[in-house]
Design a protein around this motif. Sequence first.
Motif, mmCIF file in Angstrom:
data_model
loop_
_atom_site.group_PDB
_atom_site.id
_atom_site.type_symbol
_atom_site.label_atom_id
_atom_site.label_comp_id
_atom_site.label_asym_id
_atom_site.label_seq_id
_atom_site.Cartn_x
_atom_site.Cartn_y
_atom_site.Cartn_z
ATOM 1 N N GLU A 193 14.223 40.911 -13.298
ATOM 2 C CA GLU A 193 13.319 40.206 -12.386
ATOM 3 C C GLU A 193 13.846 40.263 -10.958
ATOM 4 N N ALA A 201 10.686 41.074 -20.862
ATOM 5 C CA ALA A 201 10.086 39.737 -20.957
ATOM 6 C C ALA A 201 9.580 39.463 -22.368
ATOM 7 N N VAL A 227 7.220 33.872 -17.823
ATOM 8 C CA VAL A 227 7.689 35.172 -17.327
ATOM 9 C C VAL A 227 6.831 36.296 -17.888
ATOM 10 N N LEU A 249 8.703 33.796 -11.100
ATOM 11 C CA LEU A 249 9.228 34.437 -12.304
ATOM 12 C C LEU A 249 10.752 34.461 -12.299
ATOM 13 N N ALA A 267 13.051 32.735 -15.137
ATOM 14 C CA ALA A 267 14.095 33.482 -15.836
ATOM 15 C C ALA A 267 15.462 32.840 -15.619
#
Length: 327
Positions: free
Chosen positions: A33, A92, A130, A164, A168
Amino acid sequence: MATAAPAPPRAPSVTTPGSEWLPRILMLNLAVEVLIVVTGGLVRLTGSGLGCPTWPQCVPGSYTPVPHQAEGYHRFIEFGNRTLTSVVGVVALLAVYAVWRWSGPTRTRWYAVWERGGSRRELMVPALVVLGGVVVQAVLGGITVLTGLSPITVSLHFLVSMVLVASAAYLVARRPTPTGPRPLVVHPLVERLAWLTCAVGAVVLVLGTVVTGSGPHSGDANEPARFGFDPRTVSWLHADTVMLFVGLVLAVWLAARLTGTETTSARAWLAVLGVTALQGVVGYTQYFTGLPWGVVLAHMLLATLLVVALTRAVVALRATEATAPQH
């Protein structure tokens, strides 16, 4: 003289076979990410936003760049970023499976998503965020290309990425902590101040996208699309908001150090302060050196790492270890 009853023996911990993979997968999820934010920044800063002028194909009739394409080397930068999106999606999905499979006792029914030793919904929800966000980003990226790199959609693309990254990072920070509600390890006012700090941090990120969208790095080398604001004015507005943010971070760190019952919280906010200071140095460097794209890219990376540090610091405001039951 009465004596206290001995504490009952602690039940042995039970781990699911293969659960040692969970922290590795969650860390990989965070890493990709962060990486796609950096590659996305590289696309914008090198003017490669329309290196693949169509979507979902790169050029009409081909999903990959073709020889002698008019966009030159820009096509490889943009295509590389699109390819990484697929990798991010796979990781993800793997993270969702890992949380479902290894975050609690062995499951007997595959469809019982929440049935896992207290369910660990605090992990499953951000994992799904995510995964869903990757799909949103893919669609938003397509809209960005089809609208000729509108600065609004480009900014939204970056801000969704920050959500995101935070999700994460939350997975990584929350996994080793006790499941379910956790007691505060600082004064309640410190937590409120911390959330105010996060809100101001969000404003800093929004203003940062406005600064970039008003400057020379608009995303396409030939047809720049900009907000139209005066770059100097929005830059100083951004800087003033950063000053407020720095003051709040300093206040939370000091309050956590004075009231905290665990040192983890104060150390986490000290890390936020360190990243913020470094970000400030890089920010002023890029401003006074004419916005060289390498320095701007470092600024974007540090902004992403600041989101990671903030998320970790908020998690650290509550107990990071299981407390003994009171009798």
